[in-house]
Design an enzyme around this catalytic site. Structure first.
Site, PDB file in Angstrom:
ATOM      1  N   TYR A  32       0.668  -0.813   0.120  1.00 26.14           N
ATOM      2  CA  TYR A  32       0.222   0.110  -0.254  1.00 26.14           C
ATOM      3  C   TYR A  32       0.939   1.572  -0.662  1.00 26.14           C
ATOM      4  O   TYR A  32       1.818   1.459   0.187  1.00 26.14           O
ATOM      5  CB  TYR A  32      -0.880   0.082   1.192  1.00 26.14           C
ATOM      6  CG  TYR A  32      -0.254   0.147   2.247  1.00 26.14           C
ATOM      7  CD1 TYR A  32       0.688  -0.198   3.619  1.00 26.14           C
ATOM      8  CD2 TYR A  32      -0.053   1.615   2.971  1.00 26.14           C
ATOM      9  CE1 TYR A  32       0.986  -0.338   4.526  1.00 26.14           C
ATOM     10  CE2 TYR A  32      -0.137   1.816   4.285  1.00 26.14           C
ATOM     11  CZ  TYR A  32       0.675   1.222   5.349  1.00 26.14           C
ATOM     12  OH  TYR A  32       1.219   1.393   6.293  1.00 26.14           O
ATOM     13  N   ARG A  51       7.770   4.437  -4.734  1.00 29.79           N
ATOM     14  CA  ARG A  51       8.514   2.740  -3.722  1.00 29.79           C
ATOM     15  C   ARG A  51       7.606   2.201  -3.881  1.00 29.79           C
ATOM     16  O   ARG A  51       7.502   0.841  -3.290  1.00 29.79           O
ATOM     17  CB  ARG A  51       8.372   3.756  -2.212  1.00 29.79           C
ATOM     18  CG  ARG A  51       8.155   3.043  -0.440  1.00 29.79           C
ATOM     19  CD  ARG A  51       8.395   3.148   0.025  1.00 29.79           C
ATOM     20  NE  ARG A  51       7.137   3.989   0.331  1.00 29.79           N
ATOM     21  CZ  ARG A  51       6.658   4.993   1.687  1.00 29.79           C
ATOM     22  NH1 ARG A  51       7.723   5.166   1.982  1.00 29.79           N
ATOM     23  NH2 ARG A  51       5.557   4.762   1.357  1.00 29.79           N
ATOM     24  N   ARG A 100      -8.311 -21.359  -1.548  1.00 25.63           N
ATOM     25  CA  ARG A 100      -6.896 -20.173  -0.923  1.00 25.63           C
ATOM     26  C   ARG A 100      -5.663 -21.598  -1.265  1.00 25.63           C
ATOM     27  O   ARG A 100      -6.341 -23.013  -1.248  1.00 25.63           O
ATOM     28  CB  ARG A 100      -7.487 -20.412   0.059  1.00 25.63           C
ATOM     29  CG  ARG A 100      -5.823 -19.871   1.746  1.00 25.63           C
ATOM     30  CD  ARG A 100      -6.914 -20.111   3.113  1.00 25.63           C
ATOM     31  NE  ARG A 100      -6.089 -19.418   4.523  1.00 25.63           N
ATOM     32  CZ  ARG A 100      -5.040 -20.626   4.388  1.00 25.63           C
ATOM     33  NH1 ARG A 100      -5.561 -21.754   4.490  1.00 25.63           N
ATOM     34  NH2 ARG A 100      -3.886 -19.769   5.433  1.00 25.63           N
ATOM     35  N   LYS A 150       6.148  -2.169   2.008  1.00 27.48           N
ATOM     36  CA  LYS A 150       5.099  -2.254   2.519  1.00 27.48           C
ATOM     37  C   LYS A 150       4.243  -2.293   2.655  1.00 27.48           C
ATOM     38  O   LYS A 150       3.080  -1.825   1.818  1.00 27.48           O
ATOM     39  CB  LYS A 150       5.243  -0.495   2.419  1.00 27.48           C
ATOM     40  CG  LYS A 150       4.026   0.425   2.866  1.00 27.48           C
ATOM     41  CD  LYS A 150       3.787   2.149   2.096  1.00 27.48           C
ATOM     42  CE  LYS A 150       2.970   2.776   3.123  1.00 27.48           C
ATOM     43  NZ  LYS A 150       3.448   3.451   4.791  1.00 27.48           N
ATOM     44  N   GLU A 182      12.153   2.367  14.480  1.00 25.11           N
ATOM     45  CA  GLU A 182      11.002   3.823  14.255  1.00 25.11           C
ATOM     46  C   GLU A 182      10.059   3.321  14.660  1.00 25.11           C
ATOM     47  O   GLU A 182       9.459   2.815  16.029  1.00 25.11           O
ATOM     48  CB  GLU A 182      10.740   3.229  12.505  1.00 25.11           C
ATOM     49  CG  GLU A 182       9.879   2.192  11.987  1.00 25.11           C
ATOM     50  CD  GLU A 182       9.655   1.780  10.429  1.00 25.11           C
ATOM     51  OE1 GLU A 182       9.906   2.605   9.820  1.00 25.11           O
ATOM     52  OE2 GLU A 182       9.533   0.729  10.418  1.00 25.11           O
TER      53      GLU A 182
HETATM   54  N1  PMP Z   1       7.696   3.859   8.960  1.00 22.77           N
HETATM   55  C1  PMP Z   1       6.505   3.090   9.061  1.00 22.77           C
HETATM   56  C2  PMP Z   1       6.351   1.753   9.942  1.00 22.77           C
HETATM   57  C3  PMP Z   1       5.047   3.392   8.329  1.00 22.77           C
HETATM   58  O1  PMP Z   1       4.221   2.969   8.562  1.00 22.77           O
HETATM   59  C4  PMP Z   1       5.837   5.206   7.579  1.00 22.77           C
HETATM   60  C5  PMP Z   1       4.262   5.840   7.235  1.00 22.77           C
HETATM   61  N2  PMP Z   1       3.491   4.870   5.676  1.00 22.77           N
HETATM   62  C6  PMP Z   1       6.030   5.450   7.887  1.00 22.77           C
HETATM   63  C7  PMP Z   1       7.576   5.041   8.243  1.00 22.77           C
HETATM   64  C8  PMP Z   1       6.964   6.835   7.180  1.00 22.77           C
HETATM   65  O2  PMP Z   1       6.683   6.790   5.558  1.00 22.77           O
HETATM   66  P1  PMP Z   1       5.836   7.945   4.847  1.00 22.77           P
HETATM   67  O3  PMP Z   1       6.979   8.684   5.294  1.00 22.77           O
HETATM   68  O4  PMP Z   1       6.924   7.472   3.435  1.00 22.77           O
HETATM   69  O5  PMP Z   1       4.893   7.666   5.161  1.00 22.77           O
END
Ligand code: PMP
Length: 286
Positions: A32, A51, A100, A150, A182
């Protein structure tokens, strides 16, 4: 009622359908992106598109036919829903085979599922939280090892937000081997003097699009940037702290595990970075 996009069609949200066999639903086999909208325009669209393509490639997911036209789809949704400030959520899954099965379906017969919808957030850029700052707790990072992709596998980040809520704070920073990776849905930073410190890129964190832009602006503004891991103790001893993401831009962090960061109110560098990021991003928004 919103108009959403599903596999080539613009539909009222209550008429949009995805199969129960969709691999996004059954296996979190999907990726996503979230792109913010300011003044009816898309922020950092090119970065998100790039990305997205990388996430698809890392998972050997077929590219949907609409991939080259996603900017038009985003713009059409902004127009149809009259979005001035808010977000566009986009999700692509490996599609819905007939049954599935762990084995990936044949891309010739199973096409990816593509869904986009808008989230209207008036006042997004002028958020009161940015003036107050947010409080975070630390939690163990229990996600899988490919956080640079992502994926829609957001159960642990979701549990992390609930742990934060239960602790009476706003969010959680995840820690692995003694270092902050993070935030649950954002990148994490501390500031010591004139130096901005944020974890180096790798498979352990998502390569934030906002992170890339903010670090570029920080260097242009003659601030020092150190891309390295840091501990919770260092964060508690820092002058300032903040997070970045597409939907929060630059958001000051004023407390970590109950300890005030700096003076306990948003600091001048985070505030300045937020201003620069918003100004510069608006200028080149599409
Ligand atoms: N780290 C994680 C785990 C996230 O989910 C996000 C936002 N989706 C970010 C960092 C920040 O990414 P961005 O600046 O591209 O939104």
């Amino acid at each position: 009622m919103r108009t959403v996009y599903v596999n080539g069609e613009y539909l009222p949200e209550n008429e949009a359908k995805v199969s129960i066999f969709d691999r996004g639903f059954l296996m979190a086999d999907g990726v996503y992106e979230v792109t913010s909208v300011l003044d009816g325009k898309l922020i950092d669209f090119a970065g998100h598109a790039k990305r997205l393509e990388r996430s698809l490639n890392e998972l050997d997911m077929p590219h949907p036919e609409v991939l080259p036209d996603l900017l038009e789809v985003h713009r059409e949704l902004v127009r149809l829903n009259g979005i001035d400030e808010g977000m566009i959520y986009l999700q692509i899954t490996r599609g819905a085979p007939d049954d599935r099965d762990f084995v990936f379906p044949d891309p010739e017969t199973t096409k990816p599922t593509v869904v986009l919808f808008t989230q209207n957030k008036p006042g997004l850029a002028n958020s009161p939280a940015a003036k107050k700052g947010i409080k975070v707790i630390s939690i163990a990072d229990q996600r899988w090892a490919r956080r640079d992709i992502k994926t829609v596998q957001l159960l642990f980040p979701s549990m992390g937000k609930m742990m934060a809520k239960a602790a009476g704070v706003d969010d959680a920073w995840m820690v692995e081997d003694g270092a902050v990776t993070e935030g649950t849905s954002n990148n994490a930073y501390i500031i010591k003097g004139n130096t901005i410190i944020t974890r180096h890129l790798g498979n352990e964190i998502l390569h934030g699009i906002t992170r890339a832009a903010v670090l570029r602006f920080a260097k242009e503004a003659q601030m020092q940037v150190e891309e390295r891991s840091f501990t919770i103790a260092e964060a508690q001893d820092a002058d300032e702290a903040f997070i970045t993401s597409a939907s929060t831009f630059v958001m000051p962090v004023v407390e970590v595990d109950g300890v005030a960061v700096g003076t306990g109110v948003p600091g001048p560098i985070a505030a300045r970075l937020r201003e620069i990021y918003l100004d510069e991003s608006r200028k080149v928004a599409v």
